[in-house]
Design an enzyme around this catalytic site. Structure first.
Site, mmCIF file in Angstrom:
data_model
loop_
_atom_site.group_PDB
_atom_site.id
_atom_site.type_symbol
_atom_site.label_atom_id
_atom_site.label_comp_id
_atom_site.label_asym_id
_atom_site.label_seq_id
_atom_site.Cartn_x
_atom_site.Cartn_y
_atom_site.Cartn_z
ATOM 1 N N SER A 136 0.914 -1.497 -0.069
ATOM 2 C CA SER A 136 -0.329 -0.150 -0.107
ATOM 3 C C SER A 136 0.699 0.923 0.122
ATOM 4 O O SER A 136 1.914 1.625 0.266
ATOM 5 C CB SER A 136 -1.383 0.473 1.540
ATOM 6 O OG SER A 136 -1.485 -1.136 1.108
ATOM 7 N N HIS A 137 0.129 2.100 -0.487
ATOM 8 C CA HIS A 137 0.826 3.510 0.268
ATOM 9 C C HIS A 137 1.506 4.491 0.811
ATOM 10 O O HIS A 137 2.224 3.420 2.265
ATOM 11 C CB HIS A 137 -0.066 5.427 0.181
ATOM 12 C CG HIS A 137 -0.548 4.904 1.595
ATOM 13 N ND1 HIS A 137 -0.479 4.933 2.472
ATOM 14 C CD2 HIS A 137 -1.405 3.899 2.063
ATOM 15 C CE1 HIS A 137 -0.584 5.242 3.305
ATOM 16 N NE2 HIS A 137 -1.740 4.447 3.935
ATOM 17 N N ASP A 138 3.404 4.723 0.691
ATOM 18 C CA ASP A 138 3.878 4.656 1.147
ATOM 19 C C ASP A 138 5.084 3.978 1.858
ATOM 20 O O ASP A 138 6.201 4.134 1.964
ATOM 21 C CB ASP A 138 4.264 5.747 1.574
ATOM 22 C CG ASP A 138 3.250 7.037 1.563
ATOM 23 O OD1 ASP A 138 3.647 8.018 1.121
ATOM 24 O OD2 ASP A 138 1.870 7.441 1.953
#
Ligand code: COA
Length: 218
Positions: A136-138
């Site tokens: 997921s993000h980052d």
């Protein structure tokens, strides 16, 4: 079409071969020459030739991908290949994987069928993101990590170099797994893991117990 060999001839290598076939079905990209394996027990794998051991690659200019599941072994083999000036590593993404446009993938990565990499994810060199895994993000995934099938990395997770996740590992947001550490199959990682440690297990510790019917009173 660019010439490509798979280094390794085991289970993951055969899966990567399937990715190559799928990529070529969508857009003919790779001329697959065969497998490279110093310890091959057969001259053929998945109907394709085992070309020989690492010595076969000397002086060749083909692309290669090191499809060996173990991060430590993959690193050793990559380092041997880097001694050859001509080593050029391919990045292979199965067409059914979803990779966001802000995701950075370094050379040598293998992203398997159904994997999802969302936004602002950074994946280092020679990382495996296996079937159905979610990053997921980052998230920041360092070189040589292996993420086994169906694992789920929530936002802003960091994996140190060579970290390995067994099948269906979940890592909650913002948590790190240190260099060359491992989370066993099915593990839920809820706090940072230092370098070189193996952690296992779910976290089904009871932290709250309410009276029956509580949900009808909210
Ligand atoms: C974590 C792992 C590497 C440990 O292997 P190991 O060093 O051989 O460890 P052992 O099997 O000797 O187990 C040691 C202890 O950990 C426990 N354990 C091992 N793996 C576990 C897991 N995934 N979840 C919970 N407990 C686990 C064992 O029950 C044992 O406990 P005990 O000492 O109380 O009996 C392995 O079990 C694992 O999960 N590998 C991941 C495989 C995988 O998903 N591969 C992906 C392929 S695509």
């Amino acid at each position: 079409m660019k010439d490509l060999v798979i280094v390794g001839a085991g289970g993951h290598a055969r899966e990567v071969h399937q990715s190559i076939l799928a990529i070529n079905r969508v857009s003919p990209t790779w001329n697959f020459l065969g497998f490279i394996d110093d310890f091959a027990r057969s001259t053929e794998v998945a109907g394709c030739p085992v070309l020989g051991g690492m010595a076969w690659l000397r002086g060749k200019t083909c692309h290669m991908v090191v499809a060996i599941g173990s991060p430590a072994v993959r690193r050793r083999v990559v380092n041997e290949l880097l001694l050859q000036e001509s080593a050029e590593f391919a990045t292979l993404i199965h067409p059914s994987a979803q990779v966001g446009n802000s995701v950075i993938l370094e050379p040598g990565c293998m992203v398997s069928a159904g994997a999802i990499l969302t936004a602002d994810v950074k994946i280092g060199r020679h990382v495996i993101v296996n079937t159905g895994a979610v990053v997921s993000h980052d998230c920041q995934i360092a070189d040589f990590c292996t993420i086994a099938p169906m694992s789920c990395l929530c936002g802003a997770v960091r994996l140190g170099e060579g970290a390995e996740l067994g099948a269906s590992v979940t890592i909650i947001p913002g948590v790190s797994l240190g260099k060359w550490s491992m989370a066993g199959a099915g593990t839920t990682v809820i706090r940072d893991v230092p370098d070189n440690e193996t952690v296992v297990g779910g976290t089904n510790r009871v932290i709250n117990k309410q009276n029956a019917g509580w949900h009808e009173k909210v």
